[in-house]
Design an enzyme around this catalytic site. Structure first.
Site, short mmCIF file in Angstrom:
data_model
loop_
_atom_site.label_atom_id
_atom_site.label_comp_id
_atom_site.label_asym_id
_atom_site.label_seq_id
_atom_site.Cartn_x
_atom_site.Cartn_y
_atom_site.Cartn_z
N ASP A 1 56.48 61.55 -20.41
CA ASP A 1 57.08 62.88 -20.44
C ASP A 1 57.47 63.32 -19.03
OD1 ASP A 1 54.26 63.01 -19.92
OD2 ASP A 1 54.28 65.17 -20.27
N GLU B 1 51.28 64.53 -20.11
CA GLU B 1 50.71 64.75 -18.78
C GLU B 1 51.30 65.98 -18.13
OE1 GLU B 1 49.90 64.43 -14.48
OE2 GLU B 1 51.84 64.58 -15.49
#
Length: 383
Positions: A70, A136
């Site tokens: 991400d 994250e």
């Protein structure tokens, strides 16, 4: 600059619009690339987050690469020199795109390092694994934390962990992170009594009541740090009160603050000291705490030595160990007792418009990762 396998893979990953927590197919691409090498993928998704545990081998010791697919939002795309999900290599050898540094470039570098290492060391010792999440950059509640819980429940041990966070400062490999400070946040509500500013005796101004305590909190020395960590810091990040009218004493004051703390103290100690200061000032308050992670440190040993030696062999640089910066998913893996080092490209443009890395650095990073694999998982001896 000629293309490379690492650059090609980085481009393929960057072109996928994986704004947190959307993986956008990145982990499928990673698993497909690793499958011919003997890696097996296990999906450990949770809470709308894509997680992959991709492992080759069952023997100890286990070297894990931890990363995230991400990325943060781009900001205004019209302000980018080129479309953020259209990886662009300029005439100076700079690769532009969201995730180039944080951290799709690192993922690509580790995969190509594994390809070369396994080709030349098919009988290597131990096991190699990748722990990849799409959570994250977001709340980080259903990503690495969840995978670590699953692995711990089935007693699957991680010995060494390379986190691909962008650790470098001026030149690739000049700094690696062998620890991180803890992060403890507080949401403080100081209660007063709303009233007219012309009749303060009929009200209780929470701003006036709270300022002396906030001043003391800001001036307090929480610890002096140690050889590995700077002193613990306290910072107010948000403060709000008032109705918007100039003639109204507000009824409450809301303050958000954060500690970045060293191994010289604990979250429990900090919470107790804050409570003592607030109570000393006889404040009527409510306080909610959020512990994002405790501090952790990997001292000199097998992993740190292997990483430093790999950087020196590939670049000739004597790397510096650091615990600076924010938090990373290493804080969740640290709870397993694993040795952890963060090693990745330059962090100068992470989360910025026109995020970029030097394309040559991705190839160099891949060679460093390969050297770490050689140092830690040498060819198994033949009987």
């Amino acid at each position: 600059m000629p293309d490379s396998h690492t650059l090609d893979l980085a481009r393929a990953l960057i072109s996928l619009r994986s704004v947190t927590p959307d993986d956008a197919g990145c982990q499928d691409l990673i698993a497909q690339r690793l499958q011919p090498l003997g890696f097996e993928r296990e999906r450990l998704d949770a809470g709308g987050v894509t997680n992959s545990w991709i492992r080759k081998g069952n023997a100890a010791p286990v070297l894990v690469f931890a990363g995230h697919t991400d990325v943060v939002p781009t900001g205004p795309e019209e302000r980018w020199s080129s479309p953020p999900f259209q990886p662009t290599l300029d005439e100076h050898g700079m690769l532009y795109g969201r995730g180039t540094a944080d951290m799709k470039g690192s993922i690509a570098a580790f995969i190509t390092a594994c390809e070369r290492f396994i080709a030349t060391h098919p009988k290597h010792s131990g096991s190699i694994a990748l722990l990849i999440t799409s959570d994250e950059e977001g709340p980080a509640t259903h990503g690495t934390r969840h995978v670590v819980d699953v692995l711990s429940a089935r007693e699957e041990k991680i010995d060494w962990c390379l986190v691909g966070e962008p650790s470098s400062s001026e030149k690739l490999g000049d700094i690696v992170k062998n620890g991180r400070r803890g992060s403890l946040s507080g949401a403080l509500r100081i209660k007063g009594k709303q009233g007219h500013v012309a009749y303060p005796h009929l009200a209780r101004n929470p701003i006036h009541l709270g300022l002396p305590a906030l001043q003391e909190l800001a001036a307090t020395v929480w610890d002096s740090g140690n050889a590995h960590f700077p002193p613990t810091t306290f910072q107010i990040s948000n403060i709000a009160a008032g109705t918007g009218a100039g003639n109204v004493i507000p009824g409450e004051l809301n303050v958000d603050f954060n500690f970045r703390f060293s191994t010289q103290t604990t979250a429990d100690t900090l919470e107790a000291r804050v409570a003592a200061i607030l109570e000393k000032h006889q404040i009527d308050y409510q306080l909610a705490w959020t512990l994002s992670g405790n501090p952790f440190l990997t001292p000199a040993g097998e992993l740190v030595d292997a990483v430093k030696r790999a950087i020196a062999d590939v670049t000739g640089r004597d790397t510096q160990l650091s615990t600076s910066g924010g938090t990373s998913d290493g804080r969740f893996i640290a709870t397993t007792g694993a040795q952890i080092v963060e090693l990745g490209p330059l962090n100068a443009t992470i989360h910025q418009i026109d995020e970029h890395v030097r394309a040559d650095d991705l190839d160099t990073l891949s060679r460093i990762y390969e050297a770490v694999l050689r140092n830690l998982l040498p060819e198994a001896s033949r009987s």
